[in-house]
Design a protein around this motif. Structure first.
Motif: not given
Length: 93
Positions: A10-35
């Protein structure tokens, strides 16, 4: 960690949902590029390594790509997150 967790893109990033409700995601910081791992309802979890920043609802856990992943800390935070859904603090369908 739980059979009720599913994955999606979703939104171009890997998302994890709990019973179809978004709960967490993986992304990177725009300034530092750190995950980082974003916790959607992170404002409800009190953990010293979660950063709120200027977010009202979410908190993030930065991951240093040059170090081993602290699997214990990640597990602790994710178990706290899952508990919010299981105990009904966050309503699911």
């Amino acid at each position: 960690m739980d059979a009720n967790i599913s994955t999606d893109l979703k939104y171009g990033m890997p998302f994890f949902s709990y019973k179809n409700k978004m709960c967490c995601y993986l992304w990177k910081d725009k300034k530092t590029n750190g995950p980082y791992i974003g916790i959607v309802e992170g404002n409800r979890i009190h953990h010293p390594q979660l950063e709120k920043g200027n977010r009202s609802r979410m908190k993030i856990l930065r991951v240093d790509p040059n170090l081993d992943i602290d699997i214990e800390t990640i597990g602790e935070i994710l178990r706290s997150m899952i508990a919010l859904y299981k105990d009904g603090t966050i309503k699911t369908k």
